[in-house]
Design a protein around this motif. Structure first.
Motif, PDB file in Angstrom:
ATOM      1  N   THR A   1       0.333   8.935   1.916  1.00  0.00           N
ATOM      2  CA  THR A   1      -0.697   9.739   2.576  1.00  0.00           C
ATOM      3  C   THR A   1      -0.308  10.056   4.021  1.00  0.00           C
ATOM      4  O   THR A   1      -0.532  11.158   4.503  1.00  0.00           O
ATOM      5  CB  THR A   1      -2.049   8.994   2.558  1.00  0.00           C
ATOM      6  N   LEU A   2       0.287   9.082   4.698  1.00  0.00           N
ATOM      7  CA  LEU A   2       0.664   9.265   6.102  1.00  0.00           C
ATOM      8  C   LEU A   2       2.007   9.962   6.276  1.00  0.00           C
ATOM      9  O   LEU A   2       2.384  10.309   7.394  1.00  0.00           O
ATOM     10  CB  LEU A   2       0.710   7.908   6.808  1.00  0.00           C
ATOM     11  N   ALA A   3       2.751  10.164   5.203  1.00  0.00           N
ATOM     12  CA  ALA A   3       4.097  10.719   5.279  1.00  0.00           C
ATOM     13  C   ALA A   3       4.193  12.006   6.099  1.00  0.00           C
ATOM     14  O   ALA A   3       5.086  12.125   6.943  1.00  0.00           O
ATOM     15  CB  ALA A   3       4.677  10.922   3.889  1.00  0.00           C
ATOM     16  N   PRO A   4       3.310  12.993   5.924  1.00  0.00           N
ATOM     17  CA  PRO A   4       3.439  14.208   6.734  1.00  0.00           C
ATOM     18  C   PRO A   4       3.299  13.946   8.238  1.00  0.00           C
ATOM     19  O   PRO A   4       4.039  14.517   9.034  1.00  0.00           O
ATOM     20  CB  PRO A   4       2.297  15.105   6.226  1.00  0.00           C
ATOM     21  N   VAL A   5       2.390  13.061   8.612  1.00  0.00           N
ATOM     22  CA  VAL A   5       2.202  12.736  10.030  1.00  0.00           C
ATOM     23  C   VAL A   5       3.425  11.999  10.562  1.00  0.00           C
ATOM     24  O   VAL A   5       3.938  12.309  11.645  1.00  0.00           O
ATOM     25  CB  VAL A   5       0.925  11.889  10.235  1.00  0.00           C
ATOM     26  N   LEU A   6       3.903  11.020   9.796  1.00  0.00           N
ATOM     27  CA  LEU A   6       5.072  10.250  10.220  1.00  0.00           C
ATOM     28  C   LEU A   6       6.312  11.127  10.330  1.00  0.00           C
ATOM     29  O   LEU A   6       7.096  10.986  11.271  1.00  0.00           O
ATOM     30  CB  LEU A   6       5.316   9.088   9.257  1.00  0.00           C
TER      31      LEU A   6
ATOM     32  N   HIS B   1       0.831  -1.210   0.000  1.00  0.00           N
ATOM     33  CA  HIS B   1       0.000   0.000   0.000  1.00  0.00           C
ATOM     34  C   HIS B   1       0.865   1.260   0.000  1.00  0.00           C
ATOM     35  O   HIS B   1       0.817   2.044   0.943  1.00  0.00           O
ATOM     36  CB  HIS B   1      -0.933   0.005   1.215  1.00  0.00           C
ATOM     37  N   PRO B   2       1.644   1.465  -1.059  1.00  0.00           N
ATOM     38  CA  PRO B   2       2.526   2.639  -1.065  1.00  0.00           C
ATOM     39  C   PRO B   2       1.755   3.952  -0.981  1.00  0.00           C
ATOM     40  O   PRO B   2       2.249   4.922  -0.423  1.00  0.00           O
ATOM     41  CB  PRO B   2       3.288   2.515  -2.381  1.00  0.00           C
ATOM     42  N   TRP B   3       0.550   3.992  -1.482  1.00  0.00           N
ATOM     43  CA  TRP B   3      -0.269   5.205  -1.410  1.00  0.00           C
ATOM     44  C   TRP B   3      -0.628   5.550   0.025  1.00  0.00           C
ATOM     45  O   TRP B   3      -0.693   6.712   0.390  1.00  0.00           O
ATOM     46  CB  TRP B   3      -1.532   5.065  -2.274  1.00  0.00           C
TER      47      TRP B   3
END
Length: 177
Positions: A22-27, A16-18
């Motif tokens: 999508t979570l990249a900013p939170v992470l 699920h690379p998408w």
């Protein structure tokens, strides 16, 4: 954030690379907060090599990250190296060396050990994993790095037995989101 079961980070990234995107900013924000808020403790003071005990000779290499370097205790005698020396010296003439540094990953440990002059060791005790996990390399790449490390230890240093410490239960670290 609910922690994923151990070993699922790599699977999530590939299936699920998408979702990861999508979570990249939170992470990213969580990672920056953790790096800012967790104090960086000093490594233990004291000798990083020595000879101790009587008996059959045993050459010991201890390598790895902050756990091997003695972060959290004042002196190497209280750390992993010192405890191993204290327990092995009654039965062996122990020649030991500590090659560890806070923040070190498996890849960095392999590179650092390649820089050392060849020396013979019978046993290597390795403490690695936390920095590999927090850098997000994935289980396959980490396992490949450990294979590279064990090959190097045997070829360059004559190590016959490699002992790995367990990676701590990171999902229980209170400072990690």
């Amino acid at each position: 954030m609910i922690p994923a079961p151990a070993g699922t980070g790599s699977a999530l990234r590939h299936r699920h690379p998408w979702l990861l995107l999508t979570l990249a900013p939170v992470l990213l924000a969580q990672g920056m907060h953790v790096r800012r808020s967790i104090p960086r403790l000093p490594e233990a003071a004291g000798a990083r090599a020595g000879v101790a005990g009587e008996g059959r000779p045993l050459r010991l290499l201890i390598a790895g990250d902050s756990a091997a370097a003695g972060v959290g205790v004042a002196d190497q005698s209280q750390a992993l190296a010192g405890q191993l020396v204290a327990r092995l010296a009654p039965d062996f003439r122990l020649y030991w060396r500590l090659e560890a540094e806070t923040g070190r990953t498996t890849r960095q440990t392999v590179a650092q050990l390649r820089e050392l002059a060849p020396e013979r060791f019978d046993v290597a005790v390795i403490s690695l994993g936390v920095n590999d996990v927090t850098s997000g390399i994935g289980a396959r790449r980490w396992a490949a790095g450990l294979e590279q490390l064990t090959t190097l230890l045997a070829a360059r240093f004559g190590v016959r037995r490699v002992l790995f410490s367990a990676v701590p239960p990171m999902h229980l670290f209170p400072a990690l989101p």
